[in-house]
Design an enzyme around this catalytic site. Structure first.
Site, short mmCIF file in Angstrom:
data_model
loop_
_atom_site.label_atom_id
_atom_site.label_comp_id
_atom_site.label_asym_id
_atom_site.label_seq_id
_atom_site.Cartn_x
_atom_site.Cartn_y
_atom_site.Cartn_z
CB CYS A 24 -20.39 -2.65 -2.64
SG CYS A 24 -18.89 -2.94 -1.73
CB THR A 53 -13.06 1.15 -8.59
OG1 THR A 53 -13.89 0.21 -7.89
CG2 THR A 53 -11.85 0.43 -9.13
CG PHE A 111 -29.45 -9.75 0.03
CD1 PHE A 111 -28.67 -10.70 0.67
CD2 PHE A 111 -28.91 -8.49 -0.16
CE1 PHE A 111 -27.39 -10.42 1.10
CE2 PHE A 111 -27.62 -8.19 0.27
CZ PHE A 111 -26.86 -9.16 0.90
CG LEU A 112 -36.28 -11.63 -0.31
CD1 LEU A 112 -37.15 -12.87 -0.51
CD2 LEU A 112 -36.70 -10.53 -1.29
CG ASP A 148 -2.18 0.82 1.01
OD1 ASP A 148 -3.27 0.23 0.87
OD2 ASP A 148 -2.06 2.07 0.96
CB ALA A 173 -38.62 -4.55 4.53
C1 UGA Z 1 -22.16 -6.24 -0.83
C2 UGA Z 1 -22.43 -7.66 -1.37
O1 UGA Z 1 -23.35 -8.33 -0.52
C3 UGA Z 1 -21.13 -8.47 -1.45
O2 UGA Z 1 -21.39 -9.72 -2.06
C4 UGA Z 1 -20.12 -7.69 -2.31
O3 UGA Z 1 -18.87 -8.36 -2.39
C5 UGA Z 1 -19.89 -6.32 -1.71
O4 UGA Z 1 -21.16 -5.62 -1.66
C6 UGA Z 1 -18.92 -5.60 -2.61
O5 UGA Z 1 -19.24 -5.37 -3.79
O6 UGA Z 1 -17.78 -5.36 -2.19
P1 UGA Z 1 -21.74 -5.20 1.62
O7 UGA Z 1 -21.89 -3.86 0.94
O8 UGA Z 1 -20.59 -5.42 2.53
O9 UGA Z 1 -21.67 -6.37 0.51
O10 UGA Z 1 -23.03 -5.44 2.50
P2 UGA Z 1 -24.41 -6.25 2.39
O11 UGA Z 1 -24.46 -7.20 3.50
O12 UGA Z 1 -24.64 -6.77 1.04
O13 UGA Z 1 -25.46 -5.08 2.69
C7 UGA Z 1 -25.60 -3.95 1.82
C8 UGA Z 1 -26.76 -3.09 2.24
O14 UGA Z 1 -27.99 -3.73 2.00
C9 UGA Z 1 -26.77 -2.74 3.75
O15 UGA Z 1 -27.12 -1.37 3.87
C10 UGA Z 1 -27.83 -3.64 4.31
O16 UGA Z 1 -28.42 -3.14 5.47
C11 UGA Z 1 -28.81 -3.71 3.16
N1 UGA Z 1 -29.65 -4.92 3.17
C12 UGA Z 1 -29.11 -6.15 2.93
C13 UGA Z 1 -31.01 -4.78 3.40
O17 UGA Z 1 -31.55 -3.67 3.61
N2 UGA Z 1 -31.79 -5.91 3.37
C14 UGA Z 1 -31.29 -7.14 3.13
O18 UGA Z 1 -32.07 -8.12 3.11
C15 UGA Z 1 -29.91 -7.26 2.92
#
Ligand code: UGA
Length: 436
Positions: free
Chosen positions: A263, A86, A252-253, A30, A255
């Site tokens: 990301c 990125t 991921f369902l 880094d 609410a």
């Molecule tokens: C997300 C993807 O899940 C990973 O697979 C991916 O590698 C990553 O982005 C990336 O591109 O680096 P992350 O952003 O760490 O991971 O977090 P998630 O657990 O996916 O949650 C993302 C957002 O969605 C959070 O704000 C969470 O609260 C929300 N969420 C997630 C919901 O509101 N409802 C759900 O059912 C799931």
């Protein structure tokens, strides 16, 4: 095998530590001298459960090291990963590839052996071609294969996700690239994690398509939640009822207040830009981005409604519990809490906030929020309590103490972690998401 990981952020550091744990020799590189100094002292630049122990044990075993010197770090490495940021380019939402391009150039200029250069950073379709071109331009004489290997780990569950992935995607254009990548992931192959070999462009698109699809799933259920409130249905039952269909799946369902993080917001925007560039609209994703943006502020209005509306809310106090975009991280990027605090502040509501890990990151982003040392300090004198992030610490609040401290027993649970009948019998005016 020796692996070099250029970029020691979330993805780079977790991937590097996990590869070392598989038995590879890993050097994390880094440019940020203070980050590398702290890593030498065992201090992690991010909060991620289990990462400090994993780094410590692999450093002790001599498999993991850190440096700011790229030439030294990549010397003798058969696989050189690019895992730099990125971010969204200011102004237009395109992914900013300047860090990726700079690393490609430096690698080309310093390469002293044949190697596979692997983009792990999330990069738009065609970036691998550009990396290949930049390396060739430097006059590099060694054999180089440029491969795409997107990462799917989630913050807060990063190590588990990396070590037990649903799949590993490798986008390679030649046998040299495929062979080296097979060797890199051999330990996971033994665990029977499926490895999918595709073209480089397909791999690049898989990453964006996956994130956009997950963002769509969340946004879909969020809109169903709004509809549930109108028609008197329960979104958790609806999620269960549709999720039991294998074609839909239960994940991921949940609410909530809308997705945030480093990301989904950036990657959905970048996908829109790619679609625009190729004149191939992705209208569903366009709708997802718009719907999710407006949802965050709408959650602020939901809290204001619970205070009795705009007029009544002015001068009142709200306790925001949970400020990070999700639990088990200190990441505040695009967190719904920011938009909610803003909407409350604009309505003349005083806001006190508490988060188990994100206070330091949150403070500069929410200058008008009074930062508290515990949930109970935030609740003291509050006219409503809003749960924004589902940290475990909020799942079993001492409700009697909450009632005694608060000015009014009003709870807005934006993550549905409590049961409505339980909260009502505990004497709360309870509002949640999609449980009409
Ligand atoms: C997300 C993807 O899940 C990973 O697979 C991916 O590698 C990553 O982005 C990336 O591109 O680096 P992350 O952003 O760490 O991971 O977090 P998630 O657990 O996916 O949650 C993302 C957002 O969605 C959070 O704000 C969470 O609260 C929300 N969420 C997630 C919901 O509101 N409802 C759900 O059912 C799931």
């Amino acid at each position: 095998m020796k692996i070099a990981m250029v970029g020691s952020g979330y993805v780079g550091l977790v991937s590097g530590a996990c590869f070392a744990d598989f038995g590879h020799e890993v050097v994390c590189i880094d440019k940020d001298q203070s980050k590398i100094d702290r890593l030498h002292e065992g201090v992690m630049p991010i909060y991620e459960p289990g990462l400090d122990a994993l780094v410590e044990s692999n450093v002790a075993a001599g498999r993991l090291s850190f440096t700011t010197d790229l030439a030294e770090g990549i010397a003798g490495a058969q696989a050189i990963f690019i895992a730099v940021g990125t971010p969204s380019r200011r102004g237009d939402g395109h992914a900013d590839l300047s860090f990726v391009h700079a690393v490609a150039r430096e690698v080309g200029e310093n390469l002293a052996n044949d190697a596979v250069v692997v983009t792990k950073s999330t990069v738009p379709v065609g970036t691998g071609d550009e990396v290949e071109r930049i390396i060739a331009e430097t006059g590099c004489k060694h054999r180089v294969s440029v491969v795409s290997n997107p990462e799917f780990l989630r913050e807060g569950a990063a190590i588990g996700d990396f070590k037990r992935p649903d799949r590993i995607v490798i986008g390679a254009e030649d046998d040299f690239g495929r062979e080296v990548m097979r060797e890199v992931y051999r330990p996971l192959f033994l665990n029977e994690s499926p490895i999918l070999f595709v073209s480089r462009r397909s791999a690049e698109l898989i990453k964006y398509a996956a994130n956009a699809f997950l963002a769509t799933k969340i946004t879909f259920i969020n809109e169903m939640a709004d509809l549930c409130e109108k028609v008197g249905a329960n979104v958790q039952d609806v999620s269960r009822g549709i999720g039991m269909d294998n074609r839909i799946g239960p994940k991921f369902l949940h609410a909530g207040p809308g997705y945030g993080g480093s990301c989904f917001p950036k990657d959905t925007l970048a996908l829109l830009k790619t679609a625009e560039d190729y004149d191939s609209p992705v209208r569903i994703v366009e709708a997802v981005v718009k719907t999710n943006d407006s949802r965050k502020r709408a959650m602020g209005r939901k809290v204001i409604d619970a205070l009795g509306g705009m007029e009544a809310a002015r001068g009142k106090k709200v306790a925001l519990l949970g400020l990070t975009f999700k639990p088990n991280t200190d990441d505040m990027r695009d967190s719904p809490a920011i938009a909610i605090a803003q909407a409350l502040g604009d309505a003349g509501v005083k806001v006190a906030g508490y988060d188990p890990e994100g206070m330091e990151q949150a403070a500069p982003l929410m200058p008008d929020v009074q930062m508290c040392k515990s949930p109970y300090e935030a609740i003291e004198g509050a006219d409503a309590i809003a749960i924004v992030t589902e940290w475990d610490a909020f799942r079993a609040l001492d409700l009697e103490r909450v009632k005694a401290l608060a000015n009014a027993p009003v709870m807005v649970d934006l993550r549905n972690i409590y049961k409505p009948d339980h909260m009502q019998s505990a004497g709360f005016t309870y509002v949640s998401v999609g449980r009409g």
